[in-house]
Enzyme design. Structure first.
Site, short mmCIF file in Angstrom:
data_model
loop_
_atom_site.label_atom_id
_atom_site.label_comp_id
_atom_site.label_asym_id
_atom_site.label_seq_id
_atom_site.Cartn_x
_atom_site.Cartn_y
_atom_site.Cartn_z
N GLU A 222 15.16 -4.78 -8.56
CA GLU A 222 14.17 -4.16 -9.45
C GLU A 222 14.74 -2.83 -9.93
O GLU A 222 15.46 -2.17 -9.18
CB GLU A 222 12.86 -3.92 -8.69
N GLU B 186 11.02 -7.89 -2.44
CA GLU B 186 11.48 -6.59 -1.88
C GLU B 186 10.81 -6.46 -0.53
O GLU B 186 9.62 -6.19 -0.46
CB GLU B 186 11.04 -5.45 -2.80
N LEU B 187 11.59 -6.66 0.52
CA LEU B 187 10.95 -6.83 1.83
C LEU B 187 11.28 -5.65 2.76
O LEU B 187 11.58 -4.55 2.32
CB LEU B 187 11.40 -8.17 2.42
N GLY C 278 6.66 -6.11 0.18
CA GLY C 278 5.86 -6.02 1.41
C GLY C 278 6.68 -6.47 2.60
O GLY C 278 7.91 -6.38 2.59
N SER C 279 6.02 -6.97 3.59
CA SER C 279 6.72 -7.34 4.83
C SER C 279 7.57 -8.59 4.63
O SER C 279 7.25 -9.47 3.81
CB SER C 279 5.69 -7.62 5.92
N CYS D 90 10.22 1.36 2.66
CA CYS D 90 11.12 0.31 3.16
C CYS D 90 12.55 0.81 3.27
O CYS D 90 13.40 0.19 3.89
CB CYS D 90 11.06 -0.91 2.25
N GLU E 33 11.11 -2.51 12.18
CA GLU E 33 10.84 -1.51 11.13
C GLU E 33 9.74 -0.59 11.65
O GLU E 33 8.62 -1.02 11.87
CB GLU E 33 10.40 -2.21 9.86
N TRP F 178 0.83 -1.22 0.00
CA TRP F 178 0.00 0.00 0.00
C TRP F 178 0.86 1.27 0.00
O TRP F 178 0.34 2.36 -0.22
CB TRP F 178 -0.90 0.01 1.23
N ASN F 179 2.17 1.13 0.28
CA ASN F 179 2.91 2.40 0.48
C ASN F 179 3.25 3.11 -0.81
O ASN F 179 3.44 4.32 -0.84
CB ASN F 179 4.14 2.16 1.35
N PRO G 130 -3.18 -5.96 -5.81
CA PRO G 130 -2.75 -4.77 -5.08
C PRO G 130 -3.12 -4.90 -3.60
O PRO G 130 -3.94 -5.75 -3.24
CB PRO G 130 -3.53 -3.63 -5.75
N ALA G 131 -2.54 -4.05 -2.77
CA ALA G 131 -2.88 -4.07 -1.34
C ALA G 131 -4.35 -3.72 -1.16
O ALA G 131 -4.89 -2.88 -1.89
CB ALA G 131 -2.01 -3.09 -0.58
N1 LIG Z 1 9.31 -3.41 1.78
C1 LIG Z 1 8.33 -2.57 1.62
O1 LIG Z 1 8.34 -1.68 0.77
C2 LIG Z 1 7.16 -2.69 2.48
C3 LIG Z 1 7.25 -3.19 3.76
N2 LIG Z 1 6.13 -3.28 4.53
C4 LIG Z 1 6.25 -3.78 5.89
O2 LIG Z 1 5.15 -4.67 6.13
C5 LIG Z 1 4.42 -4.21 7.25
C6 LIG Z 1 2.98 -4.54 7.07
O3 LIG Z 1 2.49 -3.85 5.93
P1 LIG Z 1 1.45 -4.58 5.04
O4 LIG Z 1 0.90 -3.82 3.90
O5 LIG Z 1 0.45 -5.17 5.98
O6 LIG Z 1 2.38 -5.61 4.34
P2 LIG Z 1 2.00 -7.07 3.92
O7 LIG Z 1 3.28 -7.69 3.62
O8 LIG Z 1 1.07 -7.68 4.89
O9 LIG Z 1 1.15 -6.86 2.55
C7 LIG Z 1 1.80 -6.59 1.35
C8 LIG Z 1 0.95 -7.23 0.23
O10 LIG Z 1 0.89 -8.64 0.43
C9 LIG Z 1 -0.47 -9.08 0.49
N3 LIG Z 1 -0.50 -10.26 1.37
C10 LIG Z 1 -0.52 -10.27 2.72
N4 LIG Z 1 -0.51 -11.56 3.15
C11 LIG Z 1 -0.49 -12.36 2.04
C12 LIG Z 1 -0.47 -13.76 1.80
N5 LIG Z 1 -0.47 -14.62 2.80
N6 LIG Z 1 -0.45 -14.21 0.52
C13 LIG Z 1 -0.46 -13.36 -0.51
N7 LIG Z 1 -0.46 -12.01 -0.36
C14 LIG Z 1 -0.49 -11.52 0.91
C15 LIG Z 1 -1.20 -7.87 0.99
O11 LIG Z 1 -2.58 -7.95 0.66
C16 LIG Z 1 -0.51 -6.77 0.22
O12 LIG Z 1 -0.99 -6.73 -1.10
C17 LIG Z 1 4.68 -2.71 7.27
O13 LIG Z 1 4.42 -2.17 8.54
C18 LIG Z 1 6.13 -2.67 6.89
O14 LIG Z 1 6.90 -2.97 8.03
C19 LIG Z 1 4.89 -2.95 4.05
C20 LIG Z 1 4.78 -2.43 2.77
C21 LIG Z 1 5.90 -2.23 1.92
O1 LIG Z 2 8.78 -0.01 -1.07
C1 LIG Z 2 9.25 1.07 -0.91
O2 LIG Z 2 9.33 1.65 0.16
C2 LIG Z 2 9.75 1.72 -2.16
O3 LIG Z 2 10.44 0.76 -2.88
C3 LIG Z 2 10.66 2.86 -1.85
S1 LIG Z 2 11.10 3.75 -3.25
O4 LIG Z 2 11.45 2.83 -4.35
O5 LIG Z 2 9.95 4.58 -3.65
O6 LIG Z 2 12.22 4.53 -2.80
#
Ligand SMILES: NC(=O)C1=CN([C@@H]2O[C@H](COP(=O)(O)OP(=O)(O)OC[C@H]3O[C@@H](n4cnc5c(N)ncnc54)[C@H](O)[C@@H]3O)[C@@H](O)[C@H]2O)C=CC1
Ligand SMILES: O=C(O)[C@H](O)CS(=O)(=O)O
Length: 485
Positions: A464, A255-256, A233-234, A289, A387, A156-157, A181-182
């Site tokens: 990426e 990309e975690l 995502g996470s 992230c 995080e 979602w970010n 998507p989220a």
């Molecule tokens: N690396 C990054 O850019 C990001 C890191 N995060 C981290 O994750 C934490 C939680 O954020 P969320 O949006 O809740 O991340 P999340 O990892 O729970 O969700 C990201 C995506 O994965 C999907 N998803 C969740 N569980 C799934 C499953 N079991 N199978 C398939 N898809 C699934 C969600 O619907 C969303 O589209 C944040 O507080 C942050 O710490 C979140 C977003 C981006």
């Molecule tokens: O998931 C993120 O936080 C993004 O990859 C950061 S950026 O690419 O917009 O810097």
């Protein structure tokens, strides 16, 4: 029939070139994190729609992968031009569902579109090789071929950029895509799909499914026609997907999460470092992230630097991203807000001090947290290990270069790190010693479309962006040719 459908505008899914789900049994509300207001509803899809999308992508792959790179270039550039024309509308939609300030949302839309134009071109440079054979009657040919149907699961970010950073290289390579998507930010994704449809990208090449995440993910993990999972995502969910992908050895790009250290050496330009820290810490209200998570300042300059940093924070305006001049919007939801509050409580209960906390709107339905500086922080505190994903800046001090490198590397994450120093030799010593995939050296905003974005350790797999990003969607085929010579 769900009451939600009667009350709110429904944004249907996009599968096989058609808008589906208007007559779905269940819907999920999309809310504005700045006000709590419902801004729309999406069909709560699941197994059925996930499979329908793979059927469409698998069929479309047969023709899309046979198009020339030139033909795919022109279709991708049609999509690029339409997104450029509609960038203000997309940005407003993004702010309404994600909360980031309009200027950031517009910046993200332009950044996201940059991946489309970059990969439209890059698809024309997917070169093969000939390799000198050891036998005179043999020739060695190496080709690169699209991996097939790609499943993209996005956070979602960055509701636009995290989609195009995956979908643009996948399409340019000749792959087709199924996208989830989220749940918090589906509207931007659906808008991008609408413009792809208008651009003439054939049905089945892009499919957007909304609904039950794990149910949809499980279908795509199990379906052998899906050859690749790409996820942002996470780390926790990334690990779940990696385990699921093992069942049929499905390729993954991940990309975690991150836990970025921001290091200020005693020979840094402190004013520059203070500005760089604001950029790296408070972009998207700290919800990226690669946001700074831990701030290490060399002891002798800690007081001066903290004062400069505080002065920069005093300039930040917190509020509804649709309003003029807002720098920091709300967090994505109540859980995110509560997490930041818990981290502050843990720090202050263990000796940390709040030395600055800005103003925030009184809007009780908005998930606002004011930009906050903590000092007296130790590495044992939760805010230094987890995080944060919020506008919280924990500052700790260090004595020597060796000490700070060891402390900065002491994490399971390895995505981004930042270091400020004006000394050339020290720049090389420190950047080469840091175990991170992305390093900002006197730079708080390293993201760009042409760079390899990705992390060490549990921050992910693969890269990426740039010429690195298209390789993730290509297979390498070696053809050994025997000749009558
Ligand atoms: N690396 C990054 O850019 C990001 C890191 N995060 C981290 O994750 C934490 C939680 O954020 P969320 O949006 O809740 O991340 P999340 O990892 O729970 O969700 C990201 C995506 O994965 C999907 N998803 C969740 N569980 C799934 C499953 N079991 N199978 C398939 N898809 C699934 C969600 O619907 C969303 O589209 C944040 O507080 C942050 O710490 C979140 C977003 C981006
Ligand atoms: O998931 C993120 O936080 C993004 O990859 C950061 S950026 O690419 O917009 O810097």
């Amino acid at each position: 029939m769900s009451q939600i459908k009667e009350k709110y505008e429904v944004y249907p899914m996009y599968i096989d070139g058609a808008w589906v789900g208007n007559d779905h049994e269940y819907y999920t509300k999309v809310t504005n994190p700045a006000t709590g207001a419902v801004v729309g509803a999406i069909p709560t899809g699941g197994t059925y729609e996930a499979k329908l999308a793979v059927d469409a992508a698998h069929t479309a792959f047969k023709t899309w992968s046979k198009k020339t790179a030139e033909e795919r270039y022109h279709l991708l550039m049609n999509w690029y031009r339409l997104i450029d024309e509609k960038k203000d509308e997309i940005a407003k939609l993004m702010t309404i569902e994600q909360g980031k300030p309009l200027k950031e949302a517009l910046g993200e839309t332009v950044y996201a579109n940059g991946f489309i134009s970059w990969y439209a071109e890059e698809g024309k440079r997917v070169y093969g090789e000939t390799i000198p054979a050891s036998q005179p009657n043999k020739r060695i040919l190496v080709r690169k071929e699209p991996v097939g149907v790609v499943a993209a699961i996005t956070p979602w970010n960055f509701p636009a950029a995290m989609i195009t950073r995956k979908v643009a290289p996948a399409l340019a390579a000749g792959c087709t895509t199924v996208i989830k998507p989220a749940t918090q930010t589906p509207l931007t994704a659906l808008k991008l799909a609408e413009l792809a449809h208008e651009a003439g990208i054939p049905k089945g090449v892009i499919n957007v499914v909304t609904g039950k995440s794990s149910e949809i993910g499980d279908v795509w993990l199990k379906d052998p026609r899906v050859t690749k999972i790409t996820f942002t995502g996470s780390t926790e969910v990334g690990k779940t997907l990696m385990v699921g992908a093992a069942e049929n050895v499905k390729k993954v790009s991940l990309e975690l999460g991150g836990n970025a250290p921001f290091i200020v050496m005693d020979d840094a330009n402190l004013s520059k470092a203070a500005v760089g820290l604001v950029q790296s810490k408070f972009r998207n209200a700290g919800q990226t992230c690669i946001c700074t998570n831990r701030i290490y300042v060399q002891e002798s300059v800690a007081e001066e630097f903290t004062a400069l940093f505080t002065k920069e924070l005093e300039k930040l305006k917190v509020g509804n991203g649709l309003e003029e001049g807002i720098d920091v919007g709300p967090l994505i939801d109540d859980a995110a807000l509560e997490k930041v509050k818990t981290l502050v409580e843990d720090a202050t209960n263990n000796g940390g001090k709040i030395v600055y906390s800005g103003n925030k709107p009184s809007e009780e339905n908005g998930y606002y947290y004011a930009p906050t500086i903590l000092t007296g922080i130790t590495d044992e505190m939760a805010c230094m290990k987890e995080e944060i994903f919020g506008p919280l800046a924990p500052i700790t001090t260090f004595k020597t270069e060796e000490e700070v490198i060891e402390r900065a590397n002491n994490s399971n994450y390895g995505l981004a790190a930042y270091v400020y120093t004006e000394n050339l030799s020290r720049s090389f010593r420190v950047t080469e010693a840091l175990e991170y995939g992305i390093i900002g050296l006197n730079d708080g905003t390293p993201s760009a479309v042409q760079v390899p974005f990705g992390g060490y350790k549990e921050s992910g797999l693969g890269r990426e962006g740039g010429h690195f990003g298209i390789e993730e969607f290509l297979e390498v085929k070696y053809i050994s040719i025997g000749l009558d010579i």
